[in-house]
Design a protein around this motif. Sequence first.
Motif, PDB file in Angstrom:
ATOM      1  N   LEU A  35       5.397  19.761  -6.316  1.00 31.21           N
ATOM      2  CA  LEU A  35       4.175  18.959  -6.315  1.00 31.21           C
ATOM      3  C   LEU A  35       3.871  18.358  -4.952  1.00 31.21           C
ATOM      4  N   GLY A  36       4.852  18.329  -4.066  1.00 27.95           N
ATOM      5  CA  GLY A  36       4.631  17.785  -2.726  1.00 27.95           C
ATOM      6  C   GLY A  36       5.146  16.367  -2.598  1.00 27.95           C
ATOM      7  N   THR A  37       4.473  15.581  -1.756  1.00 31.13           N
ATOM      8  CA  THR A  37       4.896  14.205  -1.513  1.00 31.13           C
ATOM      9  C   THR A  37       3.734  13.248  -1.756  1.00 31.13           C
ATOM     10  N   ALA A  38       4.097  11.985  -1.998  1.00 32.83           N
ATOM     11  CA  ALA A  38       3.099  10.937  -2.194  1.00 32.83           C
ATOM     12  C   ALA A  38       3.509   9.710  -1.408  1.00 32.83           C
ATOM     13  N   ARG A  39       2.526   8.973  -0.914  1.00 32.88           N
ATOM     14  CA  ARG A  39       2.748   7.689  -0.257  1.00 32.88           C
ATOM     15  C   ARG A  39       2.571   6.615  -1.322  1.00 32.88           C
ATOM     16  N   ILE A  40       3.552   5.726  -1.412  1.00 35.31           N
ATOM     17  CA  ILE A  40       3.493   4.621  -2.358  1.00 35.31           C
ATOM     18  C   ILE A  40       3.720   3.336  -1.565  1.00 35.31           C
ATOM     19  N   SER A  41       2.725   2.484  -1.569  1.00 33.26           N
ATOM     20  CA  SER A  41       2.815   1.221  -0.855  1.00 33.26           C
ATOM     21  C   SER A  41       2.925   0.094  -1.871  1.00 33.26           C
ATOM     22  N   ILE A  42       3.913  -0.774  -1.661  1.00 32.31           N
ATOM     23  CA  ILE A  42       4.126  -1.925  -2.542  1.00 32.31           C
ATOM     24  C   ILE A  42       4.056  -3.169  -1.670  1.00 32.31           C
ATOM     25  N   GLU A  43       3.152  -4.053  -2.021  1.00 32.42           N
ATOM     26  CA  GLU A  43       3.003  -5.301  -1.279  1.00 32.42           C
ATOM     27  C   GLU A  43       3.288  -6.463  -2.218  1.00 32.42           C
ATOM     28  N   VAL A  44       4.093  -7.408  -1.747  1.00 36.31           N
ATOM     29  CA  VAL A  44       4.437  -8.592  -2.530  1.00 36.31           C
ATOM     30  C   VAL A  44       3.828  -9.802  -1.820  1.00 36.31           C
ATOM     31  N   ARG A  45       2.955 -10.509  -2.525  1.00 36.33           N
ATOM     32  CA  ARG A  45       2.303 -11.705  -1.964  1.00 36.33           C
ATOM     33  C   ARG A  45       2.668 -12.934  -2.792  1.00 36.33           C
ATOM     34  N   GLU A  46       2.856 -14.037  -2.119  1.00 36.40           N
ATOM     35  CA  GLU A  46       3.062 -15.302  -2.810  1.00 36.40           C
ATOM     36  C   GLU A  46       1.768 -15.655  -3.520  1.00 36.40           C
ATOM     37  N   TRP A  47       1.874 -16.067  -4.777  1.00 39.64           N
ATOM     38  CA  TRP A  47       0.703 -16.453  -5.562  1.00 39.64           C
ATOM     39  C   TRP A  47       1.056 -17.709  -6.340  1.00 39.64           C
ATOM     40  N   GLY A  48       0.902 -18.859  -5.679  1.00 39.23           N
ATOM     41  CA  GLY A  48       1.353 -20.119  -6.268  1.00 39.23           C
ATOM     42  C   GLY A  48       2.866 -20.075  -6.404  1.00 39.23           C
ATOM     43  N   GLU A  49       3.349 -20.290  -7.626  1.00 34.48           N
ATOM     44  CA  GLU A  49       4.788 -20.227  -7.891  1.00 34.48           C
ATOM     45  C   GLU A  49       5.242 -18.813  -8.220  1.00 34.48           C
ATOM     46  N   HIS A  50       4.317 -17.868  -8.243  1.00 37.40           N
ATOM     47  CA  HIS A  50       4.601 -16.512  -8.681  1.00 37.40           C
ATOM     48  C   HIS A  50       4.364 -15.512  -7.550  1.00 37.40           C
ATOM     49  N   SER A  51       4.319 -14.248  -7.927  1.00 36.94           N
ATOM     50  CA  SER A  51       4.098 -13.170  -6.958  1.00 36.94           C
ATOM     51  C   SER A  51       2.974 -12.277  -7.447  1.00 36.94           C
ATOM     52  N   LEU A  52       2.149 -11.850  -6.513  1.00 42.89           N
ATOM     53  CA  LEU A  52       1.153 -10.835  -6.797  1.00 42.89           C
ATOM     54  C   LEU A  52       1.683  -9.553  -6.163  1.00 42.89           C
ATOM     55  N   VAL A  53       1.892  -8.530  -6.978  1.00 42.12           N
ATOM     56  CA  VAL A  53       2.427  -7.259  -6.494  1.00 42.12           C
ATOM     57  C   VAL A  53       1.297  -6.235  -6.570  1.00 42.12           C
ATOM     58  N   ILE A  54       1.030  -5.589  -5.429  1.00 36.67           N
ATOM     59  CA  ILE A  54      -0.043  -4.601  -5.322  1.00 36.67           C
ATOM     60  C   ILE A  54       0.587  -3.260  -4.976  1.00 36.67           C
ATOM     61  N   VAL A  55       0.260  -2.250  -5.776  1.00 36.45           N
ATOM     62  CA  VAL A  55       0.783  -0.904  -5.549  1.00 36.45           C
ATOM     63  C   VAL A  55      -0.400   0.022  -5.283  1.00 36.45           C
ATOM     64  N   ASP A  56      -0.300   0.811  -4.219  1.00 41.81           N
ATOM     65  CA  ASP A  56      -1.295   1.859  -4.036  1.00 41.81           C
ATOM     66  C   ASP A  56      -0.578   3.149  -3.698  1.00 41.81           C
ATOM     67  N   GLU A  57      -1.097   4.224  -4.243  1.00 47.11           N
ATOM     68  CA  GLU A  57      -0.438   5.527  -4.127  1.00 47.11           C
ATOM     69  C   GLU A  57      -1.472   6.613  -3.904  1.00 47.11           C
ATOM     70  N   HIS A  58      -1.126   7.555  -3.063  1.00 49.30           N
ATOM     71  CA  HIS A  58      -1.954   8.751  -2.924  1.00 49.30           C
ATOM     72  C   HIS A  58      -1.093   9.908  -2.447  1.00 49.30           C
ATOM     73  N   PRO A  59      -1.482  11.136  -2.809  1.00 50.27           N
ATOM     74  CA  PRO A  59      -0.709  12.304  -2.389  1.00 50.27           C
ATOM     75  C   PRO A  59      -0.833  12.527  -0.891  1.00 50.27           C
ATOM     76  N   LEU A  60       0.235  13.028  -0.290  1.00 52.99           N
ATOM     77  CA  LEU A  60       0.220  13.341   1.144  1.00 52.99           C
ATOM     78  C   LEU A  60       0.192  14.838   1.394  1.00 52.99           C
ATOM     79  N   ARG A  61       1.107  15.552   0.756  1.00 57.24           N
ATOM     80  CA  ARG A  61       1.270  16.984   1.013  1.00 57.24           C
ATOM     81  C   ARG A  61       1.485  17.735  -0.293  1.00 57.24           C
ATOM     82  N   GLY A  62       1.265  19.037  -0.240  1.00 56.70           N
ATOM     83  CA  GLY A  62       1.594  19.908  -1.360  1.00 56.70           C
ATOM     84  C   GLY A  62       0.541  19.966  -2.439  1.00 56.70           C
TER      85      GLY A  62
END
Length: 164
Positions: free
Chosen positions: A84-111
Amino acid sequence: MAVRHRMIKAVPARVWEVLSDPRRYADWVVGTAKSRPRAGQWPQKGASLAYEIRLGPLRVANETVVRRFREGSVLELEAHAGALGTARISIEVREWGEHSLVIVDEHPLRGAGGALHNVGFEALIQLRHRAMLARLAEVCEAPADEASAPRSHRGAPGPGASRA
């Protein structure tokens, strides 16, 4: 590009602790099992994990490589999925008050993944991200006595058992 976010009821340091533990990868990444360090010091740039993908009786060995990270906030991975090839997966962790906001973005790179990428494929990635972020939240929000060991060491079903 598939982008999804979730608020996790844990401080960013706790979320990062889980993301940076190579033994925990299969606990939150949907479809993976038996993760183990392959090269380098996870999650440093260039480090990699080997793991197994389980689809029913089918078992496929794969690898994920860290392409970029910023301690405590950003982890960018390149997942190798064989034919199937490769994919880029980006995970960002942001402080959100006392918690965390986690943002994931993904897209295929090759194949083939890039060639086959369409609205339907995007919908499947969104479903996978929803499940992945729910699992990450479950691990991060667990009581301290449950949170210290990977799922497979706590006596819970293995990551591929009922969630793959």
